[in-house]
Structure formats: C-alpha cells, structure tokens
Design a protein around this motif. Sequence first.
Motif, PDB file in Angstrom:
ATOM      1  N   LYS A 124      69.408 -20.405  75.638  1.00 11.64           N
ATOM      2  CA  LYS A 124      70.650 -19.881  75.243  1.00 11.64           C
ATOM      3  C   LYS A 124      71.258 -20.436  74.101  1.00 11.64           C
ATOM      4  CE  LYS A 124      72.185 -18.816  80.033  1.00 11.64           C
ATOM      5  NZ  LYS A 124      72.994 -19.330  81.369  1.00 11.64           N
ATOM      6  N   ARG A 125      70.424 -20.591  72.946  1.00 15.33           N
ATOM      7  CA  ARG A 125      70.684 -21.330  71.808  1.00 15.33           C
ATOM      8  C   ARG A 125      70.209 -20.524  70.458  1.00 15.33           C
ATOM      9  NH1 ARG A 125      69.254 -27.476  71.179  1.00 15.33           N
ATOM     10  NH2 ARG A 125      70.612 -27.320  69.804  1.00 15.33           N
ATOM     11  N   GLY A 126      70.627 -20.803  69.415  1.00 12.20           N
ATOM     12  CA  GLY A 126      69.799 -20.224  68.320  1.00 12.20           C
ATOM     13  C   GLY A 126      70.705 -18.744  68.296  1.00 12.20           C
ATOM     14  N   TYR A 127      69.778 -17.617  68.160  1.00 11.69           N
ATOM     15  CA  TYR A 127      70.275 -16.400  67.856  1.00 11.69           C
ATOM     16  C   TYR A 127      70.268 -15.708  69.261  1.00 11.69           C
ATOM     17  CZ  TYR A 127      68.786 -17.056  62.906  1.00 11.69           C
ATOM     18  OH  TYR A 127      68.636 -17.567  61.774  1.00 11.69           O
ATOM     19  N   SER A 128      70.243 -16.576  70.355  1.00  4.94           N
ATOM     20  CA  SER A 128      70.181 -15.887  71.585  1.00  4.94           C
ATOM     21  C   SER A 128      71.655 -15.159  71.842  1.00  4.94           C
ATOM     22  CB  SER A 128      70.107 -16.853  72.784  1.00  4.94           C
ATOM     23  OG  SER A 128      71.098 -17.864  72.771  1.00  4.94           O
ATOM     24  N   TRP A 129      72.543 -15.340  71.335  1.00  3.60           N
ATOM     25  CA  TRP A 129      73.941 -14.606  71.404  1.00  3.60           C
ATOM     26  C   TRP A 129      73.820 -13.318  70.884  1.00  3.60           C
ATOM     27  CZ3 TRP A 129      75.704 -12.111  67.040  1.00  3.60           C
ATOM     28  CH2 TRP A 129      75.477 -12.806  65.925  1.00  3.60           C
ATOM     29  N   MET A 130      72.753 -12.860  70.221  1.00  7.60           N
ATOM     30  CA  MET A 130      72.519 -11.539  69.743  1.00  7.60           C
ATOM     31  C   MET A 130      72.237 -10.585  71.063  1.00  7.60           C
ATOM     32  SD  MET A 130      70.489 -11.826  66.124  1.00  7.60           S
ATOM     33  CE  MET A 130      71.293 -12.798  64.608  1.00  7.60           C
ATOM     34  N   ILE A 131      71.536 -11.111  72.020  1.00  5.17           N
ATOM     35  CA  ILE A 131      71.080 -10.559  73.259  1.00  5.17           C
ATOM     36  C   ILE A 131      71.807 -10.701  74.531  1.00  5.17           C
ATOM     37  CG2 ILE A 131      68.940  -9.587  72.143  1.00  5.17           C
ATOM     38  CD1 ILE A 131      67.787 -12.079  73.796  1.00  5.17           C
ATOM     39  N   ALA A 132      72.932 -11.617  74.137  1.00  5.82           N
ATOM     40  CA  ALA A 132      73.485 -12.191  75.342  1.00  5.82           C
ATOM     41  C   ALA A 132      74.225 -10.757  76.090  1.00  5.82           C
ATOM     42  CB  ALA A 132      74.404 -13.209  75.091  1.00  5.82           C
ATOM     43  N   GLY A 133      74.095 -10.717  77.504  1.00  8.92           N
ATOM     44  CA  GLY A 133      74.692  -9.775  78.197  1.00  8.92           C
ATOM     45  C   GLY A 133      73.920  -8.339  78.245  1.00  8.92           C
ATOM     46  N   ILE A 134      72.904  -8.633  77.170  1.00  3.31           N
ATOM     47  CA  ILE A 134      72.138  -7.106  76.802  1.00  3.31           C
ATOM     48  C   ILE A 134      70.813  -7.168  77.784  1.00  3.31           C
ATOM     49  CG2 ILE A 134      71.300  -5.706  75.079  1.00  3.31           C
ATOM     50  CD1 ILE A 134      74.175  -5.916  75.254  1.00  3.31           C
ATOM     51  N   LEU A 135      70.251  -8.411  77.613  1.00  2.34           N
ATOM     52  CA  LEU A 135      68.777  -8.552  78.251  1.00  2.34           C
ATOM     53  C   LEU A 135      69.047  -9.749  79.295  1.00  2.34           C
ATOM     54  CD1 LEU A 135      66.334  -8.395  75.273  1.00  2.34           C
ATOM     55  CD2 LEU A 135      66.785  -6.557  77.259  1.00  2.34           C
ATOM     56  N   GLU A 136      68.325  -9.506  80.183  1.00  2.00           N
ATOM     57  CA  GLU A 136      68.467 -10.609  81.118  1.00  2.00           C
ATOM     58  C   GLU A 136      66.952 -11.169  81.774  1.00  2.00           C
ATOM     59  OE1 GLU A 136      70.482  -8.975  84.699  1.00  2.00           O
ATOM     60  OE2 GLU A 136      72.368  -9.342  83.727  1.00  2.00           O
ATOM     61  N   PRO A 137      66.820 -12.318  82.256  1.00  2.00           N
ATOM     62  CA  PRO A 137      65.615 -12.473  82.713  1.00  2.00           C
ATOM     63  C   PRO A 137      65.001 -11.605  83.510  1.00  2.00           C
ATOM     64  CG  PRO A 137      67.009 -14.612  82.739  1.00  2.00           C
ATOM     65  CD  PRO A 137      67.819 -13.694  82.401  1.00  2.00           C
ATOM     66  N   GLY A 138      63.531 -11.184  83.234  1.00  2.58           N
ATOM     67  CA  GLY A 138      62.770 -10.233  83.990  1.00  2.58           C
ATOM     68  C   GLY A 138      62.945  -8.869  83.489  1.00  2.58           C
ATOM     69  N   SER A 139      64.006  -8.695  82.741  1.00  8.07           N
ATOM     70  CA  SER A 139      64.059  -7.351  81.976  1.00  8.07           C
ATOM     71  C   SER A 139      62.975  -7.002  80.965  1.00  8.07           C
ATOM     72  CB  SER A 139      65.514  -7.169  81.541  1.00  8.07           C
ATOM     73  OG  SER A 139      65.689  -7.885  80.550  1.00  8.07           O
ATOM     74  N   ILE A 140      62.167  -7.958  80.471  1.00 12.42           N
ATOM     75  CA  ILE A 140      61.276  -7.710  79.431  1.00 12.42           C
ATOM     76  C   ILE A 140      60.077  -7.764  80.153  1.00 12.42           C
ATOM     77  CG2 ILE A 140      60.452  -8.248  77.036  1.00 12.42           C
ATOM     78  CD1 ILE A 140      63.443  -9.938  78.444  1.00 12.42           C
ATOM     79  N   THR A 141      59.124  -6.608  80.212  1.00 10.77           N
ATOM     80  CA  THR A 141      57.787  -6.716  80.905  1.00 10.77           C
ATOM     81  C   THR A 141      56.802  -6.005  80.043  1.00 10.77           C
ATOM     82  OG1 THR A 141      58.460  -4.188  81.616  1.00 10.77           O
ATOM     83  CG2 THR A 141      59.291  -6.451  82.877  1.00 10.77           C
ATOM     84  N   THR A 142      55.527  -6.268  80.548  1.00  8.05           N
ATOM     85  CA  THR A 142      54.272  -5.759  79.799  1.00  8.05           C
ATOM     86  C   THR A 142      54.061  -4.650  80.327  1.00  8.05           C
ATOM     87  OG1 THR A 142      52.849  -6.935  81.431  1.00  8.05           O
ATOM     88  CG2 THR A 142      53.519  -7.920  79.362  1.00  8.05           C
ATOM     89  N   VAL A 143      53.612  -3.464  79.648  1.00  9.59           N
ATOM     90  CA  VAL A 143      53.025  -2.293  80.085  1.00  9.59           C
ATOM     91  C   VAL A 143      51.690  -2.024  79.895  1.00  9.59           C
ATOM     92  CG1 VAL A 143      52.994   0.090  79.496  1.00  9.59           C
ATOM     93  CG2 VAL A 143      55.024  -0.944  79.212  1.00  9.59           C
TER      94      VAL A 143
END
Length: 518
Positions: A124-143
Amino acid sequence: MNISRRTLMGTALSAAALAAMPLRVMAQDRNILIMASSVDIPNFDPHVASGYAPAMLLRNTYDALVRVVGNPPELIPSLATSWTASDDGMRYEFTLDPDARFQDGSPVTAEAVVYSFERILRLKRGYSWMIAGILEPGSITTVDARTVAFDLTAPFAPFMQVMPWMFIVNPAVVEANKGSDDGQAYLLQNTAGSGAFRMGRVMPGNMYEFVRVEDDWHKNGGNLDGAIWKIVREASTERMMIQRGEAHIALELYAEDMEALEGVPGVISVIESEYRTFSIKMNTAKGPLADLNLRKAISYAYNYQGMLDSAGPAELMIGPLPNGIFGHDPNLAVYRQDMEKAREYLARSDYKEGGFTLRVQYAAGYENQRRWCLLLLEALKTMNIDLDIQPAVWPDIVASAQSPDTMPDFYCIFESANYADPDNIAYAAYHSAQNGQWQNPVYSNTEADRLIDAARVETDTEKRKELYRQLQVVLVEDAPDIFGILEKRKLAMRDSVKGYVFTPVAANSIELLPLSLG
C-alpha cells in the motif's frame, strides 16, 4: 542487482575521484547518455518509490505490462504483447511476451505478475493508490504460464492508463531477500527487474549509473551502452553543461535558461504543455493552518499574478485539477488576490493578531519555487506573520510528508500526471488514503473522499464529470492548497540525442530504451 555497503563505500575508483572526473571522460568511446537533474533518487523499490526521479530509474530497470509513449500518449506492448477487456470492464487478460526475461535470465511468467501485484496491494505504498479499491488480493490470477487475468471490484475508466506504473519484480530475487519487511530493505538500493538497463555505480547525492543489459530481450532499442543521472543543484549549471556538451539532456530549466539557449549550436529546446501542477500545500492537520479561515485569508492575500509573471511559459491553475483535463471546471470560482477578503477571513480566524512564524519547505535548486515562497512571505507580512523559508533535498521532503508532526506549515510540490485522467491528481493529492505520502501528507476530507471514490468507479461520462465538478467546489471551499500554476515542461538536449519523442505524462522521467547517440 546487489549493491553492497562495501560497493557503495569504495570502488576501483574512489567516490571523490569519480566526483571530480569529467562526465565526458567517463563516457569516452561509449554511447553513454548524461542527464543533468537536481533531484536525487532515494529509493529503488518499484512498489514503494514514487516521484519523477525514482520513476526514471523504475522505467528503465523494470518493466510493466504496457508502456506509454508519444504525444498524445499511447499505450503499447511491453511485457504483454496483447490484452483484452470484457464488455462490462470488469475483467482484463494479458498475454506475456515469450521472450521477456528478468535480468538474471529467468523468464517473466504470469506467476511473477501475480506476485508483483499482490506485493503492491500488500505494501500500500508507491503507485498502489492507482489501483486502490479496484483490485484486491486474490483478484489477479494465472490463466496459464503466459496469461494473467485481472478481475476488478468495480469498473475503472483509467485502468489501462495506470498499468505502465505497475512494475513487475522477480519473485525469486525478492523472496531470497525478503527479510521481515517483504524485501523493502533489499530493494531500497537493489533492483530485481527485467528492464533494459541495470544499475552500475550508485553515489547518492552525486550520480547514478545505468548499464545496458547484455543480451537484452527488448526489441527496437537505441544504441545506448548506458546512462548517467548526474545530480546538479543549480539550473544555471545544467544550462552550462548542455552548452559545453558535458550533458546530453537538462531536466530542470527556467524560462531565462531557455532564452539563453536560443540559437546555441547543437542544442535543441523542448517547451511543451503537460498536466503538471504546482501548489503550496498547507498543514491542515496541525498548527495555525488547521484554521480554515486563516487558510482562506492566506489564499486571498497571495499574489497569483506575481507567481505567473515569474514562471515563464505557464498559466494559473483554476482550482485543484489541471486546466483542460477531463472534468475540469474552467468557470470555477477560485482565490485571486483580494486584500479586503483576506482581512475579512483573518478577522474570523483564531490568529487575527498574527505575531508568530510559519515555516515553508521547497525543493533546493528550484529558483522558481524560492521566488514563489518570497511571494508567500509578502502575503503573510500583511497579516503580521513571519515566514521561515527552508530549502530541502528531495529525500528530506519525502520524509517530512510522513505525518502532521513532520510536515512544515507549507509544502511546495510539482505534480506531473502519470496518466491523463483527473483521478491521477484527485486521488493522489486529496484522498485521505494517501496521507503520509509526498503528494498528500495530511489532507483529509470525508466529502472529498466520497466524491473521489465515486468518480473512480462511475462509468457514465456525464455523471463522472459532475462528480469531479462537485469535488472541485469542495476543495476550493476547504482551501488545503494555494492552487498555483501549470508550467510548460522545459527541457534542453544536444542534437546528438536521437529517438526522443516528448510524452506529456512523466515527461522528465526519461525512458532510455528508444534513445541513441549519434
């Protein structure tokens, strides 16, 4: 790359010898680009660092899924060769380049992308604010090994525009140096990326060396063997380095420098518009400036025309958002110098008698910021308030943003847009989730947060525009900043630099890969 304390303290040539050696001698017989800048690079961690100098390092030692280039800005492939989005804007899939390699030779995989985004969300530092509330842990997955999917919590209009700032780290390197802080201590001065350049010599406060990676996987690059980011404290020195051919690019020049360079053989001037705001932020959380009426009095007392007159090519800001960006209200009622109103609000404040001293911090070497602080001094004198004007280097400015106790009463910053959307400025500079970061040390307003959050996920263009209109009214009424000017970007470079194209986002975070010397 591992940079040990011993490496920092002593190399084949001592730091003193390197500092004294002319840069053109260091670059002799090689294509080494020399950039002159007044800004140091305090942190190498792509998920912690931000600001234009760190962004330059990150853009060249790391890669994101996509890059942004050109004017107007365009997204092009980087680690990803292609991508798709669902009709509802809730799912994105990216296919990775099979040739992409980290600097240790290992492949960039979908698992590495997931690992990196999970770390961004965790820290939750650096550029993380750009995706805050848009992505959550577990919402990025490998196909599969080369495909990664993003399932958003809500539609987000600038999702693709923020992707160039989500840098991918080598999980093996970070895990091997994870420690108790998720690798932050290691990545403070080491890199774990796939970029076309690795770090060479690192001399904080003096210079940073970039070395082209052997057998680099990137395509269509220029002929640079490396580059040097040289710390130069005065714009006049940058100008002289360009004139004498001791630097190829000067990054912080003033109007008088550009005038002096007109007609100089071998020098190209770049003066371009971008979404680059300058404001004087106030400590709204602690001290006299927590008083709204005093903030309004100061806002009315400030000499905006004097600021504009001393800025060179520029225009006054009309409120908190850059003029001309989507959602900006050009008819917004804003503060302009009006001493009658200044006295009226001062009389309503708890500090009507004055008799105390406030403190302002500005970036050392920025002569224009010093001038604008002198205008603030004049405004405060009309209220019987003194001003302590303090120059500071960038690492100290970042450190002062950490809390209301460390932030000075006034805090001068430029903000350059990383993407051409009002969310870039609104969230970074005015959302309370950013408190403790350099863009927004202390400002917190529940209604502003609500409007910013709502605008981030609104898909109807007119409704989104209305939310930003309301936000601008709220922020002007609360007067957290002296809304200053939008300067045109001013760069100078030698005509030996080939392949440069101005981009109005992060314009002075130079991307080295396309450049050549010839």
